[in-house]
Design an enzyme around this catalytic site. Structure first.
Site, PDB file in Angstrom:
ATOM      1  N   TYR A 129       7.179  -2.443   4.042  1.00  0.00           N
ATOM      2  CA  TYR A 129       6.957  -1.886   5.369  1.00  0.00           C
ATOM      3  C   TYR A 129       7.705  -2.616   6.478  1.00  0.00           C
ATOM      4  CZ  TYR A 129       3.607   1.225   3.303  1.00  0.00           C
ATOM      5  OH  TYR A 129       3.028   2.210   2.549  1.00  0.00           O
ATOM      6  N   LYS A 181       2.441  -5.699  -9.564  1.00  0.00           N
ATOM      7  CA  LYS A 181       3.318  -5.059 -10.553  1.00  0.00           C
ATOM      8  C   LYS A 181       4.283  -6.145 -11.048  1.00  0.00           C
ATOM      9  CE  LYS A 181       5.036  -1.323 -12.604  1.00  0.00           C
ATOM     10  NZ  LYS A 181       4.304  -0.503 -13.584  1.00  0.00           N
ATOM     11  N   ASP A 215      -0.613   0.380 -11.747  1.00  0.00           N
ATOM     12  CA  ASP A 215      -0.760   1.709 -12.356  1.00  0.00           C
ATOM     13  C   ASP A 215      -2.061   1.796 -13.155  1.00  0.00           C
ATOM     14  OD1 ASP A 215       0.749  -0.223 -13.596  1.00  0.00           O
ATOM     15  OD2 ASP A 215       2.023   1.133 -14.730  1.00  0.00           O
ATOM     16  N   ASP A 239      -1.769   0.688   0.569  1.00  0.00           N
ATOM     17  CA  ASP A 239      -1.701   1.947   1.302  1.00  0.00           C
ATOM     18  C   ASP A 239      -2.093   3.100   0.374  1.00  0.00           C
ATOM     19  OD1 ASP A 239      -1.176   3.764   3.261  1.00  0.00           O
ATOM     20  OD2 ASP A 239       0.983   3.463   3.308  1.00  0.00           O
ATOM     21  N   ASP A 243      -6.173   5.214   0.011  1.00  0.00           N
ATOM     22  CA  ASP A 243      -6.427   6.654   0.154  1.00  0.00           C
ATOM     23  C   ASP A 243      -7.045   7.225  -1.120  1.00  0.00           C
ATOM     24  OD1 ASP A 243      -5.398   6.512   2.694  1.00  0.00           O
ATOM     25  OD2 ASP A 243      -4.253   8.364   2.518  1.00  0.00           O
TER      26      ASP A 243
END
Ligand code: NAI
Length: 344
Positions: A129, A181, A215, A239, A243
């Site tokens: 970001y 990750k 994942d 992020d 959600d």
């Protein structure tokens, strides 16, 4: 009994755009009903500020937050085009709000999941970001290649890890899952994992600390969300997962967020200004009310925060007075009236 003026805590109040003024009004009514200690400095930001002075975050807003170090804000619309950066990202950067905290709790009875009570803590300033990206033209195609750089610093990882572990201990949480990750992005999220684990050693005996690849985490959240307590992760993974988690507990209308830094803390609903229902008086104020409860926790008014949370759970579970997004008929004011009447 009302608080004496010496106990009042100055705080900036931003009504925001779209449904913002409607849900902020409802939330302030509820805060007054629990005798919250805030003394509001009301400021105009977003589209109303744009219309007045051409900037969605005028200096007066920044100056107010600089003084109070505490804000409750309604959603702000980011003007499309004209080179405006997201007003929310600007606020985060201006006050180095490095930690994004998003609690999620099962509210709705008969929903798909009955046992979700978790908090996602997301690093808010680093990673993808930072906006370091550009196109590389090839053979006359100006967009032939896109290149984006992601930055993670040991200092940034240490800061968010200490915040997350301290938060977990302070709030009686038992387990922190570091989400990464590092199997593929070995340097970038490897540094995040390595630093979080190092910081975690200091909390041995106080917290169970585990790590999971992002994942697998996304899948586990759907299969068995009850296994998670606190999730600690990087900016982009946070992020996306936050959600997903909001979806597990009934959607964005139920999700509050806190953006916390060394210089200030800003509390809000996760959802946006909902232009499609703005002005109709039908928005669900629950997410912002839960954001206000987080703000009360932040100033050590846990009893008042708990009253708000418990009453919202009760009213929503009863299912008699619900806003349209939850399948009910009540408008914002009717819902708020019932929440205030049901306060214990
Ligand atoms: P949105 O969250 O405003 O709306 C998405 C859908 O959810 C709409 O159908 C809306 O009616 C519904 N919804 C959202 N909150 C609701 C509530 N409290 N009660 C009932 N229904 C609700 O997302 P959208 O449309 O993508 O964004 C609209 C504007 O909000 C944009 O300008 C965006 O930049 C801004 N935004 C601001 C945020 C903030 O200030 N924190 C966060 C997200 C978006």
């Amino acid at each position: 009994m009302s608080q004496s003026s010496s106990n009042r805590i100055p705080a900036t109040l931003i009504s925001g755009d779209g449904i913002g003024p409607e849900i902020v009004k409802a939330t302030v009514r509820l805060l007054d009903a629990v005798d919250a200690p805030f003394e509001w400095d009301e400021q105009i930001a977003g589209m109303a500020a744009m219309d007045e002075g051409g900037d969605p975050i005028p200096d007066a807003v920044l100056e107010s937050i600089r003084k109070t170090k505490l804000a409750l804000k309604g959603p702000l619309t980011t003007p499309i085009g004209g080179g405006f950066r997201s007003v929310n990202v600007r606020l985060r950067e201006a006050f180095k709000l490095f930690a994004n905290v998003r609690p999620a709790l099962t509210f709705l009875p008969d929903g798909r999941y009955s046992d979700i009570d978790l908090v996602l803590i997301r690093e808010n300033l680093e990673g993808m970001y930072v906006g370091a990206e550009h196109f590389v033209p090839v053979d006359g195609d100006p967009h032939a290649v896109a290149e984006s750089s992601s930055f993670i610093t040991r200092g940034g990882c240490r800061r968010i890890a200490e915040f997350a572990f301290d938060y977990a201990v302070r709030n009686g949480r038992k387990k922190v899952t570091i989400v990464h990750k590092a199997n593929i992005l070995k340097a970038l999220t490897g540094l995040f994992l390595e630093t979080c684990q190092e910081v975690g050693e200091k909390y041995e005996g106080q917290l169970e600390i585990e790590d999971k690849i992002v994942d697998n985490t996304a899948m586990q959240l759907v299969l068995n969300p009850g296994q998670f307590d606190v999730i600690l992760t990087t900016n982009m993974f946070g992020d996306i997962l936050s959600d997903e988690i909001a979806g597990l507990v009934g959607g964005l209308g139920m999700a509050p967020g806190g953006n916390i830094g060394l210089d200030a803390a800003v509390f809000e609903a996760v959802h946006g200004s909902a232009p499609d229902i703005a002005g109709k008086g039908i928005a669900n104020p629950t997410a912002l009310m839960l954001g206000a409860a987080m703000m009360l926790d932040h100033v050590n008014e846990q009893a008042k925060a708990t009253r708000i949370r418990k009453t919202l759970v009760k009213v929503i579970n009863e299912g008699k007075t619900l806003t349209g997004d939850l399948g009910g008929q009540a408008n914002t004011q009717e819902f708020t009236d019932v929440v205030i009447a049901e306060l214990e």
